[in-house]
Enzyme design. Structure first.
Site: not given
Ligand code: CMP
Length: 150
Positions: A12, A52, A60, A88, A94, A105, A115, A118, A129
């Site tokens: 990100k 998203y 949010f 993951r 998250t 993270r 964070n 993704h 995605e």
């Protein structure tokens, strides 16, 4: 065991701007995951809303779209055994302030929005995605010189 499963990763804007792209890719490669496609790009509003879409309507959502479109991201497809759950687990919870030390993270983020990274949370998410960021011709097959060691 899901052999050669693929997962979609976004470094990100906060990860990119903090010069963490190399570190993050290194950590994923060190695990034994294989780079399969990669590009640096500015995410459009349309791409962000599609990516998203499961969060549409949540409080949010607007901030999420604004944030992911604010500066470039590094989009990556990585591949490996059970890649979705493996990545993951490496990424961590998250909310960066709650993610365990030792996860990406947990080591680099202290926010739920900024964070760092993704990663697809299921095969269904991956299938939704990856075409937002890549086309079939971007997917490159190769083997690392030391692949038999993993
Ligand atoms: P990501 O893995 O990119 O998927 C959806 C994102 O929404 C998530 O990371 C967080 O950055 C963000 N997110 C999830 N829950 C919240 C929340 N409660 N408040 C703000 N942002 C959130």
């Amino acid at each position: 065991m899901l052999l050669n499963q693929k997962t979609l990763i976004l470094i990100k804007p906060d990860g990119l701007k903090r010069r963490l792209s190399g570190t993050i890719i290194q950590r994923l490669e060190n695990k034994g995951l294989r780079l399969t496609a990669m590009r640096l790009l500015k995410v459009s509003d349309e791409m962000a809303r599609k990516h998203y879409s499961v969060h549409e309507g949540k409080p949010f959502f607007k901030d999420l779209v604004e944030y992911i479109t604010s500066d470039p991201v590094v989009a990556i497809i990585m591949e490996g055994n059970n890649a979705i759950s493996v990545v993951r687990n490496l990424v961590g919870a998250t909310d960066g302030s709650k993610a365990s030390p030792g996860t990406i993270r947990g080591d680099y983020a202290i926010s739920i929005e900024k964070n760092i990274i993704h990663a697809s949370d299921s095969e269904e998410s991956y299938n939704h995605e990856w075409p937002i960021f890549f086309s079939q011709k971007d997917i490159v097959a190769f083997t690392y010189g030391d692949e038999q060691l993993f």
